[in-house]
Scaffold this motif. Structure first.
Motif, PDB file in Angstrom:
ATOM      1  N   UNK A  61       0.833  -1.208   0.000  1.00  0.00           N
ATOM      2  CA  UNK A  61       0.000   0.000   0.000  1.00  0.00           C
ATOM      3  C   UNK A  61       0.865   1.254   0.000  1.00  0.00           C
ATOM      4  N   UNK A  62       1.965   1.235   0.748  1.00  0.00           N
ATOM      5  CA  UNK A  62       2.845   2.407   0.771  1.00  0.00           C
ATOM      6  C   UNK A  62       3.547   2.580  -0.574  1.00  0.00           C
ATOM      7  N   UNK A  63       3.930   1.471  -1.224  1.00  0.00           N
ATOM      8  CA  UNK A  63       4.548   1.575  -2.549  1.00  0.00           C
ATOM      9  C   UNK A  63       3.512   2.013  -3.587  1.00  0.00           C
ATOM     10  N   UNK A  64       2.267   1.569  -3.424  1.00  0.00           N
ATOM     11  CA  UNK A  64       1.202   1.999  -4.325  1.00  0.00           C
ATOM     12  C   UNK A  64       0.952   3.503  -4.192  1.00  0.00           C
ATOM     13  N   UNK A  65       1.087   4.034  -2.987  1.00  0.00           N
ATOM     14  CA  UNK A  65       0.950   5.480  -2.795  1.00  0.00           C
ATOM     15  C   UNK A  65       1.993   6.218  -3.621  1.00  0.00           C
ATOM     16  N   UNK A  66       3.210   5.696  -3.626  1.00  0.00           N
ATOM     17  CA  UNK A  66       4.295   6.330  -4.370  1.00  0.00           C
ATOM     18  C   UNK A  66       4.143   6.137  -5.874  1.00  0.00           C
ATOM     19  N   UNK A  67       3.838   4.908  -6.298  1.00  0.00           N
ATOM     20  CA  UNK A  67       3.819   4.577  -7.720  1.00  0.00           C
ATOM     21  C   UNK A  67       2.449   4.816  -8.349  1.00  0.00           C
ATOM     22  N   UNK A  68       1.423   4.233  -7.755  1.00  0.00           N
ATOM     23  CA  UNK A  68       0.105   4.310  -8.354  1.00  0.00           C
ATOM     24  C   UNK A  68      -0.488   5.703  -8.334  1.00  0.00           C
ATOM     25  N   UNK A  69      -0.267   6.430  -7.234  1.00  0.00           N
ATOM     26  CA  UNK A  69      -0.811   7.781  -7.101  1.00  0.00           C
ATOM     27  C   UNK A  69       0.238   8.864  -7.369  1.00  0.00           C
ATOM     28  N   UNK A  70       1.481   8.598  -6.958  1.00  0.00           N
ATOM     29  CA  UNK A  70       2.526   9.607  -7.121  1.00  0.00           C
ATOM     30  C   UNK A  70       3.272   9.536  -8.431  1.00  0.00           C
ATOM     31  N   UNK A  71       3.124   8.421  -9.160  1.00  0.00           N
ATOM     32  CA  UNK A  71       3.754   8.315 -10.477  1.00  0.00           C
ATOM     33  C   UNK A  71       5.249   8.134 -10.460  1.00  0.00           C
ATOM     34  N   UNK A  72       5.830   7.713  -9.316  1.00  0.00           N
ATOM     35  CA  UNK A  72       7.278   7.533  -9.207  1.00  0.00           C
ATOM     36  C   UNK A  72       7.599   6.042  -9.097  1.00  0.00           C
ATOM     37  N   UNK A  73       8.644   5.603  -9.781  1.00  0.00           N
ATOM     38  CA  UNK A  73       9.061   4.204  -9.726  1.00  0.00           C
ATOM     39  C   UNK A  73      10.186   4.059  -8.707  1.00  0.00           C
ATOM     40  N   UNK A  74      10.047   3.117  -7.790  1.00  0.00           N
ATOM     41  CA  UNK A  74      11.087   2.876  -6.792  1.00  0.00           C
ATOM     42  C   UNK A  74      11.389   1.390  -6.714  1.00  0.00           C
ATOM     43  N   UNK A  75      12.666   1.064  -6.791  1.00  0.00           N
ATOM     44  CA  UNK A  75      13.135  -0.309  -6.595  1.00  0.00           C
ATOM     45  C   UNK A  75      13.963  -0.399  -5.319  1.00  0.00           C
ATOM     46  N   UNK A  76      13.616   0.425  -4.353  1.00  0.00           N
ATOM     47  CA  UNK A  76      14.335   0.422  -3.077  1.00  0.00           C
ATOM     48  C   UNK A  76      13.402   0.174  -1.901  1.00  0.00           C
ATOM     49  N   UNK A  77      12.174  -0.243  -2.171  1.00  0.00           N
ATOM     50  CA  UNK A  77      11.199  -0.319  -1.081  1.00  0.00           C
ATOM     51  C   UNK A  77      11.547  -1.405  -0.079  1.00  0.00           C
ATOM     52  N   UNK A  78      12.069  -2.524  -0.562  1.00  0.00           N
ATOM     53  CA  UNK A  78      12.496  -3.565   0.372  1.00  0.00           C
ATOM     54  C   UNK A  78      13.668  -3.074   1.222  1.00  0.00           C
TER      55      UNK A  78
END
Length: 333
Positions: A61-78
């Protein structure tokens, strides 16, 4: 994946029906149903999977906030997940800090880590941003592995205490379930309120059209940095839950492969949908258990599932009901 079209589910703030349950009421009903899980499953193993699914829900859900709503790709969430886990675990094991104090410390450390990499990295876009965050995750894994005196190194961090409540240790899966259940609810409620706020509208505006948002007076870089730090802080909370419920942490849990899988789960569940992370968390928790005898095929099957879902349902599994309803309407027309 960066699309933030109008919600198809209960989180469509601009198109909420005038009648029926509010989004908070719907969320409360879902969580009341989840509260019955410990009474329905046959043994502690299944409760442990439920705890893991709730922790994964906070992550996705926190990654979805960043990617799905914020439009930013992150491969550092883990990696941020690991920062929270090790921060809370080390404070407890090495310095005797109670787990309840380690929980906000985990969110703070993960958020500061995101701030450190976010200031330079968020000036990049697309795959350049993805590669920058991937490199950051790799650096964090090296620290988790090499700082043996603090983290325990490859052998993992041992001796972590469980949470306790009024002197009663939450040292079994059944006792820990209400904690994971409650924290996951608060995180989902916080995301719901954020998306309905002025800040949430700014986040979606920047993701939809950054230049247009800037013309309206929205500071796009600060908005992107704020949501990046906030999502990392939530991942840190998940890390604190993970380390104190399992009473252990090891570096491989927070590596590059888990970061990629979290991104895949956001897409499969439905990027930019409120309940999509619940589906992603369920799949992320259940499929590895189903494929224990086929570990080599796990990544291939996840990839195949991603292709099938995104080809048939671009909005992910959360968009299936709306897609089917649209198909039925077209056939009737």
């Amino acid at each position: 994946m960066a699309s933030i079209e109008a919600e198809t589910g209960p989180m469509t703030h601009s198109r909420l029906p005038r009648r029926g349950l509010s989004r908070h009421a719907r969320l409360a009903l879902v969580w009341l149903a989840l509260a019955a899980v410990p009474f329905l499953v046959p043994n502690a193993y299944w409760i442990s999977l439920a705890n893991l699914a709730l922790i994964n829900l906070v992550l996705i859900a926190s990654l979805n906030l960043l990617m799905g709503y914020g439009g930013q790709i992150s491969l550092a969430h883990a990696g941020f997940f690991g920062l929270g886990a090790y921060a809370s675990g080390i404070l407890n094991v090495r310095y005797g800090v109670p787990p309840w104090a380690g929980l906000p410390a985990a969110a703070t450390v993960a958020g500061l880590g995101a701030l450190l990499i976010g200031i330079p990295a968020l000036r990049l876009r697309g795959h350049y941003l993805a590669m920058a965050t991937l490199g950051w995750n790799a650096i964090l894994v090296v620290f988790f592995t090499q700082l043996v005196g603090l983290t325990g190194g490859p052998n993992g961090l041992l001796g972590v205490e469980p949470f306790s409540f009024f002197g009663h240790a939450l040292d079994t899966e059944a006792k820990a379930f209400p904690l994971a259940w409650g924290v996951a609810f608060l995180v989902m409620l916080a995301i719901s309120n954020l998306l309905a706020s002025r800040i949430g509208r700014s986040i979606r505006a920047v993701a939809t059209n950054e230049l247009g948002a800037q013309s309206l007076g929205i500071d796009s870089f600060r908005t992107k940095l704020a949501v990046f730090v906030l999502s990392a802080g939530m991942a840190g909370i998940a890390g604190s839950l993970y380390v104190h419920i399992n009473q252990y942490a090891s570096p491989e849990t927070f590596g590059i492969a888990p970061s990629i899988m979290l991104l895949v789960m956001v897409a499969i569940g439905g990027a930019g949908t409120f309940y999509g992370p619940m589906m992603g968390a369920l799949i992320y928790t259940a499929v590895p258990q189903i494929l224990l005898d086929y570990e080599d095929a796990e990544l291939m099957l996840f990839g195949l599932g991603l292709l099938v879902v995104l080809i048939l349902f671009p909005r992910g599994l959360a968009g299936v009901p709306a897609a089917l309803a649209g198909l039925i309407r077209r056939r009737r027309a």
